[in-house]
Design a protein around this motif. Structure first.
Motif, PDB file in Angstrom:
ATOM      1  N   LEU A 133       2.817  -0.098   4.569  1.00 56.27           N
ATOM      2  CA  LEU A 133       4.063  -0.436   3.871  1.00 56.27           C
ATOM      3  C   LEU A 133       4.173  -1.939   3.619  1.00 56.27           C
ATOM      4  O   LEU A 133       4.741  -2.355   2.608  1.00 56.27           O
ATOM      5  CB  LEU A 133       5.274   0.065   4.657  1.00 56.27           C
ATOM      6  CG  LEU A 133       5.309   1.578   4.895  1.00 56.27           C
ATOM      7  CD1 LEU A 133       6.522   1.954   5.750  1.00 56.27           C
ATOM      8  CD2 LEU A 133       5.299   2.345   3.590  1.00 56.27           C
ATOM      9  N   GLN A 134       3.602  -2.752   4.501  1.00 51.33           N
ATOM     10  CA  GLN A 134       3.623  -4.196   4.307  1.00 51.33           C
ATOM     11  C   GLN A 134       2.555  -4.624   3.298  1.00 51.33           C
ATOM     12  O   GLN A 134       2.792  -5.490   2.467  1.00 51.33           O
ATOM     13  CB  GLN A 134       3.391  -4.939   5.636  1.00 51.33           C
ATOM     14  CG  GLN A 134       4.531  -4.826   6.615  1.00 51.33           C
ATOM     15  CD  GLN A 134       4.549  -3.484   7.349  1.00 51.33           C
ATOM     16  OE1 GLN A 134       3.521  -2.822   7.484  1.00 51.33           O
ATOM     17  NE2 GLN A 134       5.719  -3.079   7.801  1.00 51.33           N
ATOM     18  N   ARG A 135       1.358  -4.017   3.382  1.00 53.56           N
ATOM     19  CA  ARG A 135       0.268  -4.399   2.485  1.00 53.56           C
ATOM     20  C   ARG A 135       0.444  -3.867   1.068  1.00 53.56           C
ATOM     21  O   ARG A 135      -0.100  -4.411   0.125  1.00 53.56           O
ATOM     22  CB  ARG A 135      -1.075  -3.894   3.037  1.00 53.56           C
ATOM     23  CG  ARG A 135      -1.582  -4.706   4.205  1.00 53.56           C
ATOM     24  CD  ARG A 135      -3.006  -4.364   4.550  1.00 53.56           C
ATOM     25  NE  ARG A 135      -3.247  -2.962   4.827  1.00 53.56           N
ATOM     26  CZ  ARG A 135      -2.937  -2.336   5.960  1.00 53.56           C
ATOM     27  NH1 ARG A 135      -2.330  -3.000   6.928  1.00 53.56           N
ATOM     28  NH2 ARG A 135      -3.212  -1.063   6.136  1.00 53.56           N
ATOM     29  N   HIS A 136       1.176  -2.773   0.935  1.00 50.22           N
ATOM     30  CA  HIS A 136       1.349  -2.127  -0.365  1.00 50.22           C
ATOM     31  C   HIS A 136       2.841  -1.918  -0.632  1.00 50.22           C
ATOM     32  O   HIS A 136       3.366  -0.823  -0.452  1.00 50.22           O
ATOM     33  CB  HIS A 136       0.607  -0.783  -0.398  1.00 50.22           C
ATOM     34  CG  HIS A 136      -0.834  -0.911  -0.052  1.00 50.22           C
ATOM     35  ND1 HIS A 136      -1.768  -1.415  -0.932  1.00 50.22           N
ATOM     36  CD2 HIS A 136      -1.513  -0.612   1.087  1.00 50.22           C
ATOM     37  CE1 HIS A 136      -2.954  -1.409  -0.354  1.00 50.22           C
ATOM     38  NE2 HIS A 136      -2.828  -0.939   0.866  1.00 50.22           N
ATOM     39  N   THR A 161       9.121   4.670   0.644  1.00 46.22           N
ATOM     40  CA  THR A 161       9.178   5.818   1.554  1.00 46.22           C
ATOM     41  C   THR A 161      10.195   6.865   1.119  1.00 46.22           C
ATOM     42  O   THR A 161      10.072   8.030   1.468  1.00 46.22           O
ATOM     43  CB  THR A 161       9.479   5.388   3.005  1.00 46.22           C
ATOM     44  OG1 THR A 161      10.681   4.631   3.026  1.00 46.22           O
ATOM     45  CG2 THR A 161       8.339   4.590   3.580  1.00 46.22           C
ATOM     46  N   ALA A 162      11.193   6.458   0.326  1.00 44.16           N
ATOM     47  CA  ALA A 162      12.184   7.429  -0.156  1.00 44.16           C
ATOM     48  C   ALA A 162      11.585   8.335  -1.228  1.00 44.16           C
ATOM     49  O   ALA A 162      12.018   9.471  -1.392  1.00 44.16           O
ATOM     50  CB  ALA A 162      13.404   6.705  -0.704  1.00 44.16           C
ATOM     51  N   LEU A 163      10.574   7.840  -1.943  1.00 40.73           N
ATOM     52  CA  LEU A 163       9.982   8.603  -3.042  1.00 40.73           C
ATOM     53  C   LEU A 163       8.548   9.042  -2.789  1.00 40.73           C
ATOM     54  O   LEU A 163       8.053   9.956  -3.448  1.00 40.73           O
ATOM     55  CB  LEU A 163      10.011   7.761  -4.330  1.00 40.73           C
ATOM     56  CG  LEU A 163      11.375   7.297  -4.806  1.00 40.73           C
ATOM     57  CD1 LEU A 163      11.227   6.362  -5.979  1.00 40.73           C
ATOM     58  CD2 LEU A 163      12.250   8.486  -5.163  1.00 40.73           C
ATOM     59  N   ALA A 164       7.873   8.373  -1.875  1.00 42.84           N
ATOM     60  CA  ALA A 164       6.450   8.630  -1.648  1.00 42.84           C
ATOM     61  C   ALA A 164       6.208  10.056  -1.165  1.00 42.84           C
ATOM     62  O   ALA A 164       6.968  10.600  -0.369  1.00 42.84           O
ATOM     63  CB  ALA A 164       5.894   7.649  -0.629  1.00 42.84           C
ATOM     64  N   ARG A 224       3.711  17.085   3.484  1.00 44.12           N
ATOM     65  CA  ARG A 224       4.516  17.181   4.698  1.00 44.12           C
ATOM     66  C   ARG A 224       5.697  16.229   4.590  1.00 44.12           C
ATOM     67  O   ARG A 224       5.710  15.319   3.777  1.00 44.12           O
ATOM     68  CB  ARG A 224       3.670  16.788   5.919  1.00 44.12           C
ATOM     69  CG  ARG A 224       2.399  17.590   6.122  1.00 44.12           C
ATOM     70  CD  ARG A 224       2.612  18.904   6.821  1.00 44.12           C
ATOM     71  NE  ARG A 224       3.009  18.764   8.186  1.00 44.12           N
ATOM     72  CZ  ARG A 224       2.188  18.620   9.218  1.00 44.12           C
ATOM     73  NH1 ARG A 224       0.893  18.583   9.038  1.00 44.12           N
ATOM     74  NH2 ARG A 224       2.662  18.511  10.429  1.00 44.12           N
ATOM     75  N   SER A 225       6.667  16.408   5.452  1.00 44.97           N
ATOM     76  CA  SER A 225       7.853  15.554   5.521  1.00 44.97           C
ATOM     77  C   SER A 225       7.558  14.362   6.431  1.00 44.97           C
ATOM     78  O   SER A 225       6.753  14.460   7.369  1.00 44.97           O
ATOM     79  CB  SER A 225       9.009  16.378   6.096  1.00 44.97           C
ATOM     80  OG  SER A 225      10.028  15.539   6.559  1.00 44.97           O
ATOM     81  N   LEU A 226       8.247  13.250   6.194  1.00 47.40           N
ATOM     82  CA  LEU A 226       8.069  12.069   7.035  1.00 47.40           C
ATOM     83  C   LEU A 226       8.493  12.317   8.476  1.00 47.40           C
ATOM     84  O   LEU A 226       8.069  11.598   9.380  1.00 47.40           O
ATOM     85  CB  LEU A 226       8.863  10.896   6.461  1.00 47.40           C
ATOM     86  CG  LEU A 226       8.325  10.294   5.169  1.00 47.40           C
ATOM     87  CD1 LEU A 226       9.291   9.239   4.642  1.00 47.40           C
ATOM     88  CD2 LEU A 226       6.953   9.693   5.380  1.00 47.40           C
ATOM     89  N   ASP A 227       9.321  13.332   8.696  1.00 48.42           N
ATOM     90  CA  ASP A 227       9.789  13.624  10.050  1.00 48.42           C
ATOM     91  C   ASP A 227       8.921  14.637  10.789  1.00 48.42           C
ATOM     92  O   ASP A 227       9.209  14.967  11.941  1.00 48.42           O
ATOM     93  CB  ASP A 227      11.241  14.111  10.005  1.00 48.42           C
ATOM     94  CG  ASP A 227      12.173  13.027   9.477  1.00 48.42           C
ATOM     95  OD1 ASP A 227      11.976  11.849   9.834  1.00 48.42           O
ATOM     96  OD2 ASP A 227      13.085  13.352   8.696  1.00 48.42           O
ATOM     97  N   ALA A 259       3.604   6.817  11.891  1.00 53.07           N
ATOM     98  CA  ALA A 259       2.236   6.461  11.514  1.00 53.07           C
ATOM     99  C   ALA A 259       2.224   5.509  10.324  1.00 53.07           C
ATOM    100  O   ALA A 259       1.459   4.540  10.297  1.00 53.07           O
ATOM    101  CB  ALA A 259       1.427   7.721  11.205  1.00 53.07           C
ATOM    102  N   LEU A 260       3.102   5.759   9.338  1.00 53.09           N
ATOM    103  CA  LEU A 260       3.163   4.868   8.169  1.00 53.09           C
ATOM    104  C   LEU A 260       3.566   3.459   8.583  1.00 53.09           C
ATOM    105  O   LEU A 260       2.973   2.476   8.141  1.00 53.09           O
ATOM    106  CB  LEU A 260       4.156   5.404   7.140  1.00 53.09           C
ATOM    107  CG  LEU A 260       3.771   6.654   6.377  1.00 53.09           C
ATOM    108  CD1 LEU A 260       4.860   7.007   5.369  1.00 53.09           C
ATOM    109  CD2 LEU A 260       2.447   6.494   5.685  1.00 53.09           C
ATOM    110  N   VAL A 261       4.574   3.370   9.411  1.00 56.53           N
ATOM    111  CA  VAL A 261       5.066   2.056   9.841  1.00 56.53           C
ATOM    112  C   VAL A 261       3.993   1.332  10.650  1.00 56.53           C
ATOM    113  O   VAL A 261       3.692   0.157  10.396  1.00 56.53           O
ATOM    114  CB  VAL A 261       6.374   2.205  10.651  1.00 56.53           C
ATOM    115  CG1 VAL A 261       6.761   0.891  11.311  1.00 56.53           C
ATOM    116  CG2 VAL A 261       7.492   2.715   9.754  1.00 56.53           C
ATOM    117  N   GLN A 262       3.385   2.014  11.615  1.00 56.03           N
ATOM    118  CA  GLN A 262       2.401   1.384  12.486  1.00 56.03           C
ATOM    119  C   GLN A 262       1.107   1.022  11.760  1.00 56.03           C
ATOM    120  O   GLN A 262       0.405   0.109  12.166  1.00 56.03           O
ATOM    121  CB  GLN A 262       2.086   2.297  13.675  1.00 56.03           C
ATOM    122  CG  GLN A 262       3.244   2.472  14.628  1.00 56.03           C
ATOM    123  CD  GLN A 262       3.680   1.158  15.241  1.00 56.03           C
ATOM    124  OE1 GLN A 262       2.869   0.347  15.666  1.00 56.03           O
ATOM    125  NE2 GLN A 262       4.986   0.925  15.260  1.00 56.03           N
TER     126      GLN A 262
END
Length: 105
Positions: free
Chosen positions: A46-49, A54-57, A66-69, A39-42
């Protein structure tokens, strides 16, 4: 011959507030089984901000970390949390002192 049923899809929101009073909200349709990372990638956040690492967010769904996975569900609201600028306890203490000064004047 009938058409095959389309793959199940989920409708999601991805939100990020880069600064107070500003909200970047994106609505997405992703295939069932998509993760927070998907969802973050799509969403394009990540491009606009570029300040989002993602390693720390810290991310969550409906206010819960929640976890990114983690796999998402239909109608989930994905939230990207920015780092705290001020410790909440310190901010309360400062507000209390300011209010106290106004009362004593």
């Amino acid at each position: 011959m009938g058409r095959a049923d389309p793959a199940p899809q989920m409708h999601l929101q991805v939100v990020y507030s880069p600064r107070a009073g500003e909200v970047d909200e994106v609505r997405l349709v992703l295939p069932a089984g998509a993760t927070l990372r998907d969802a973050l990638v799509q969403s394009g956040h990540l491009q606009r901000h570029p300040e989002i690492d993602t390693a720390l967010a810290r991310v969550g769904v409906w206010g819960r970390l929640r976890s990114l996975d983690d796999v998402l569900r239909d109608q989930d609201r994905v939230e990207i949390y920015r780092p705290l600028q001020v410790d909440p306890k310190e901010a309360r203490r400062l507000r209390y002192h300011k209010q106290r000064e106004r009362v004593t004047r």
